[in-house]
Design an enzyme around this catalytic site. Structure first.
Site, PDB file in Angstrom:
ATOM      1  N   SER A 174      -7.025   2.327   4.782  1.00 55.64           N
ATOM      2  CA  SER A 174      -5.675   1.945   5.186  1.00 55.64           C
ATOM      3  C   SER A 174      -4.694   2.214   4.053  1.00 55.64           C
ATOM      4  O   SER A 174      -3.589   2.719   4.277  1.00 55.64           O
ATOM      5  CB  SER A 174      -5.639   0.468   5.574  1.00 55.64           C
ATOM      6  OG  SER A 174      -4.312   0.056   5.862  1.00 55.64           O
ATOM      7  N   GLY A 175      -5.082   1.877   2.835  1.00 58.49           N
ATOM      8  CA  GLY A 175      -4.229   2.178   1.690  1.00 58.49           C
ATOM      9  C   GLY A 175      -4.013   3.668   1.527  1.00 58.49           C
ATOM     10  O   GLY A 175      -2.897   4.116   1.264  1.00 58.49           O
ATOM     11  N   TRP A 177      -4.071   5.858   3.867  1.00 55.29           N
ATOM     12  CA  TRP A 177      -3.183   6.312   4.951  1.00 55.29           C
ATOM     13  C   TRP A 177      -1.719   6.163   4.537  1.00 55.29           C
ATOM     14  O   TRP A 177      -0.888   7.016   4.848  1.00 55.29           O
ATOM     15  CB  TRP A 177      -3.445   5.516   6.227  1.00 55.29           C
ATOM     16  CG  TRP A 177      -2.637   5.984   7.402  1.00 55.29           C
ATOM     17  CD1 TRP A 177      -3.019   6.883   8.344  1.00 55.29           C
ATOM     18  CD2 TRP A 177      -1.298   5.591   7.749  1.00 55.29           C
ATOM     19  NE1 TRP A 177      -2.014   7.073   9.264  1.00 55.29           N
ATOM     20  CE2 TRP A 177      -0.946   6.298   8.919  1.00 55.29           C
ATOM     21  CE3 TRP A 177      -0.373   4.718   7.190  1.00 55.29           C
ATOM     22  CZ2 TRP A 177       0.297   6.151   9.537  1.00 55.29           C
ATOM     23  CZ3 TRP A 177       0.869   4.569   7.793  1.00 55.29           C
ATOM     24  CH2 TRP A 177       1.183   5.274   8.957  1.00 55.29           C
ATOM     25  N   HIS A 178      -1.405   5.085   3.828  1.00 51.70           N
ATOM     26  CA  HIS A 178      -0.020   4.836   3.448  1.00 51.70           C
ATOM     27  C   HIS A 178       0.473   5.831   2.395  1.00 51.70           C
ATOM     28  O   HIS A 178       1.671   6.057   2.270  1.00 51.70           O
ATOM     29  CB  HIS A 178       0.154   3.412   2.920  1.00 51.70           C
ATOM     30  CG  HIS A 178       0.199   2.374   4.005  1.00 51.70           C
ATOM     31  ND1 HIS A 178      -0.940   1.873   4.611  1.00 51.70           N
ATOM     32  CD2 HIS A 178       1.251   1.754   4.600  1.00 51.70           C
ATOM     33  CE1 HIS A 178      -0.577   0.981   5.522  1.00 51.70           C
ATOM     34  NE2 HIS A 178       0.733   0.894   5.544  1.00 51.70           N
ATOM     35  N   GLY A 179      -0.435   6.421   1.665  1.00 49.15           N
ATOM     36  CA  GLY A 179      -0.033   7.400   0.663  1.00 49.15           C
ATOM     37  C   GLY A 179      -1.238   7.920  -0.097  1.00 49.15           C
ATOM     38  O   GLY A 179      -2.156   7.152  -0.416  1.00 49.15           O
TER      39      GLY A 179
END
Length: 213
Positions: A174-175, A177-179
Site C-alpha cells: 500500500s505504501g 502504491w502511494h509512491g
C-alpha cells in the site's frame, strides 16, 4: 462477458485512472452499455462535488500549504516544537484535502459523464485507530489490497503470526502504491506495525485494552 470496447473504456476511464478511486470491473462494466444513450447522473451532487473539490484543493489546501507547513518545512530549525507540530498536522490536513478533493472532482466528472464511482473517503481523521482509519481512507485501495493481496496470501486463515505477516505485506505494498520511494515504504511499514500492535493487544490483553480502540 464484456466486449473489447467496454473493456477498453473500463481500463482507460480517464477521470479515475491516475489516482483513483479504483474501479472494480464487476461494478463499472454493468454501467457501460453501447446501446443506451448516456445521461448526466445526479447533476446537483455532481456540481456540488466539483465546488467542494475547488474549495478543498485550491482554497483551503492552498492556504494551508502557503502559510503553514511550507514555511515551517523550509526552515524547521528556526521554529519551536509547537510550530513543528502545527506544520506536521497542517501537512496531514493538506494531504487529505488534496486527495479527497481530487476524488470529489473525478466523482463529479464521472456523474456528468453518466457513471458512478465508489466512495473513497469517509472522514478518515475521525477514526479511533489505524484499523478503522484504513476503512475510511482511500477505501477503494483498502478493499483492493484486502481482496487481491491480503486474502490471497491467506488472510487470517493460517494462524495469528501468518496473519500479521500478511498485514505487513499488504501495508508495505500500500505504501509502495502511494509512491515509488523508500519514504512511502517506511510509511506503509509504520502503518503495518501499528495495525499489528493493535492485533497483538487485542489477542493478549483483550479487545478493550486500549481506550481509543
Amino acid at each position: 462477458m464484456a466486449n473489447f470496447w467496454n473493456l477498453a473504456l473500463f481500463l482507460s476511464f480517464f477521470p479515475s485512472i491516475i489516482a483513483g478511486p479504483i474501479n472494480r470491473a464487476k461494478d463499472f462494466l454493468p454501467q457501460i452499455s453501447i446501446s443506451q444513450s448516456r445521461e448526466i447522473l445526479e447533476p446537483f451532487r455532481a456540481f456540488t462535488l466539483l465546488i467542494f473539490a475547488v474549495i478543498k484543493v485550491y482554497c483551503l489546501g492552498g492556504l494551508i500549504s502557503e502559510y503553514l507547513f511550507k514555511p515551517i518545512f523550509a526552515n524547521p530549525t528556526e521554529f519551536s516544537v509547537i510550530d513543528l507540530l502545527v506544520g506536521l498536522y497542517a501537512y496531514a490536513i493538506q494531504i487529505y484535502l488534496n486527495f479527497s478533493g481530487y476524488t470529489d472532482l473525478v466523482t463529479g466528472i464521472a456523474l456528468l459523464l453518466g457513471f458512478r464511482l465508489p466512495i473513497n473517503f469517509n472522514f478518515p481523521y475521525l477514526a479511533l485507530n489505524l484499523r478503522e482509519f484504513w476503512t475510511r481512507w482511500h477505501i477503494s485501495l483498502s478493499s483492493w489490497n484486502r481482496d487481491n493481496i491480503y486474502i490471497p496470501l491467506g488472510g487470517s486463515r493460517r494462524g495469528f503470526i501468518r496473519t500479521q505477516i500478511n498485514v505487513m505485506l499488504a501495508m508495505l505494498l500500500s505504501g509502495l502504491w502511494h509512491g515509488a520511494g523508500i519514504n512511502f515504504i517506511i510509511w506503509g511499514a509504520c502503518h503495518g506495525i501499528g495495525i499489528v500492535a493493535l492485533n497483538i493487544g487485542d489477542r493478549y490483553l483483550g479487545k478493550g485494552w486500549i481506550a481509543i480502540r
